[in-house]
Structures are given as C-alpha cells and as structure tokens.
Design a protein around this motif. Structure first.
Motif: not given
Length: 334
Positions: A52-55, A60-63, A112-117, A121-125
C-alpha cells in the motif's frame, strides 16, 4: 489448507459500522481480494501494508507531475492503496496473524501516505498553474486532519472518564473528577474498608445506553432503553439531551446502520478520499470544459464538511457533559 470464503471474510472482518466510502467503494473489492490472497498466498499483513505504501508513493509522483492524465492515475493509485490498507487488517483478523507492532506500522504508513500525496497534489498544482491558493490550502488541510485525530482521541477519553465516574457512583464508590480525562481509574477504597466478597451481590449491574447502541447497531435509542430496563440493570444515559433535540437522529442512524454505514458521514476516511481521489479526478472536467479547475472547490468543500462534523461531535459531547452532571447527582443521592 484452510479455505476461506467470502462469507467468512464478511462475518469475521467486517466492522458492524464503517465509513460509507469503505462500505460501498472499498469492502466489495477488498473482501474478494482477501479471499484470493488468504487462500492462495502466504503474504503477511505487513507485506500488504508495504505494498500500500508503494502504491501511495506512485500516487504522490503522479500528483507532483500534474496534468490531467497523471492526476487521474494518481487518484486511482491512491484508492487502490487504500484498498490494500483495508486488506491488511482483514487478513490479520481472518488468519489471526495481527500484531501490536503491525497496527503501529499500518497507522504510520497511512498518515505518511496521505500527507505525502496531499502535499504532492497541492504543490504539483501550484507548480503547474502558479496559483498560490494551492499552497495556502496545504496548512489548512494538515491542520484539519490533525485536529480530527486529536479531537477524536480526546472525546473518547472524556467519554470514558464520564463512564468511569458514573459507574463508581452507581456502585457507591468514589472516583477522580472528570476534569482530567487521562485519569479514568476509580480512587482506591479508604484504608480499612472491606472489598465485597467474590460473588457478593453488589446490586443491579450498571449499563450505559451508548454501549448498548454501540454493541447492537440495529437498535434505536428507545429500544436500547427498553432492552436494558428489561434486564433489570441500572440504566445510565448521557445522551438524553442530544436525543431530545434531534429526535430524527435515531431514525437516520438506524437506516444507515442497516447498511453498516455509521452516522458520522464525513469522517477522516471521506476527507482523505475527497482530497486525494475525488479532487484530482475532477481534472477530467477539463476535457469537457477547457480551463475548468474543480480541485480547489472540492478540497475547500471537504475541509468545510470535516470541520462541520467535528463541531457536531463537540456539540454532542457538550450536551453529554450536561446530562453527565445530572446523572452523577442523581446516582450520588440514591
């Protein structure tokens, strides 16, 4: 080799009440994957957590890279990551292979997953659009997510402290005041006092209506009262004020629980899913309406919904503390 069925998974791993996102959009997928995984592999819950962490990292990379195709891919990866996150607990309960450390790993990976993603998302946008509003949303989302964790834990401790004091009063004992929710242990008996002998009748058992409702999701408030009274137990109810003010709540609660949906309709799970799944999926709107950007509105509405439900929880707790004072005084007089 043990052969688990879908019915086994439902009976042994489903919660009696859960978030509607989990009930309708996760459990139907996770349960079937659990049957296959439990019967055909030796994968452990911790390994599933790692997957789940890998996914989540892929999401996060996609965002972070932005663009509507990657936002959609990131949303799907985040949801699949959450499905795996639900699977690890189900596998642990089904096979009896859970551990205390595994619970810690699951919790930490989830945060970690939620905060990272969310940050990706927000920084990427922000990088893609130059809109500072995306950066301003990051601390708001972080604050609300932390608040709901702190609030949930503290509300739980306060309720436990009230129950401890009320039970002690009903049994003729004294306990520490509820000003400190950390202290939920009854005070020791005065020196020289004799404890009741084993098996000695200490009077009718004490039953809290909220506990009856928690253990019997199909009952409404009145039915819980009636069942408790029939058992001969001493009934304690610290949610009478809330029930009187919102008489429709019991009917709504019963209707939702018939589908295992808890009345807390916008909890942390829905918040995470709306921020990291629904918001990025709205990028598809740009295909129909060029330039349309619904990411910010969805996140803002999600923050408002979470804040509203947290305030409702606090309001319900405040009403409960008023009923607590009345019940405590009544028990001490008896």
């Amino acid at each position: 080799m043990t052969s688990f069925t879908l019915s086994d998974v439902r009976e042994r791993t489903y919660k009696s009440r859960d978030a509607w996102w989990t009930v309708f959009l996760v459990d139907p997928i996770a349960a079937r994957l659990v049957v296959w995984t439990a019967n055909r592999t030796s994968i452990t819950p911790n390994q599933i957590t790692f997957g789940a962490g890998v996914l989540g990292a892929g999401s996060a990379v996609c965002f972070a890279l932005g663009g509507w195709p990657l936002l959609v891919a990131g949303a799907l990866l985040f949801h699949l990551s959450f499905v795996l996150d639900c699977m690890d607990g189900k596998i642990a309960r089904l096979k009896g292979t859970g551990s205390v450390f595994g619970g810690w790993v699951d919790f930490v990976f989830d945060r970690i997953r939620f905060f990272g993603c969310m940050l990706a998302l927000l920084i990427g946008q922000w990088a893609a659009t130059g809109e500072v509003l995306f950066l301003l949303l990051a601390p708001v989302v972080t604050f609300l997510d932390l608040l709901r964790y702190l609030n949930g834990a503290q509300v739980g401790k306060t309720r436990q402290a009230m129950r401890t004091q009320l039970r002690a009063a009903a049994e003729g004992r004294e306990s520490e005041p509820a000003d400190d929710p950390e202290n939920t242990e009854p005070a020791p008996a005065p020196e020289g006092a004799e404890a009741p002998a084993a098996g000695e009748d200490a009077g009718a058992p004490v039953v809290f209506v909220e506990e009856v409702l928690r253990d019997n999701p199909g009952l409404d408030h009145d039915q819980a009262h009636a069942r408790t009274a029939e058992s001969g137990a001493r009934v304690i109810d610290v949610h009478q004020g809330f029930t009187r003010k919102f008489s429709w709540y019991g009917r709504l609660r019963s209707a939702l629980l018939r589908s295992r949906v808890r009345p807390h309709l916008f909890s942390g799970i829905e918040f995470e899913m709306f921020v990291c799944v629904v918001a990025p999926l709205t990028a598809l709107a740009s295909l129909a309406v060029p330039g349309a950007d619904l990411v910010v509105p969805v996140i803002v509405l999600s923050c408002a919904a979470l804040a509203a439900f947290e305030l409702l929880i606090v309001y319900k707790l405040w009403l409960a503390t008023r009923d607590f004072a009345v019940e405590l005084a009544r028990l001490r007089e008896d």
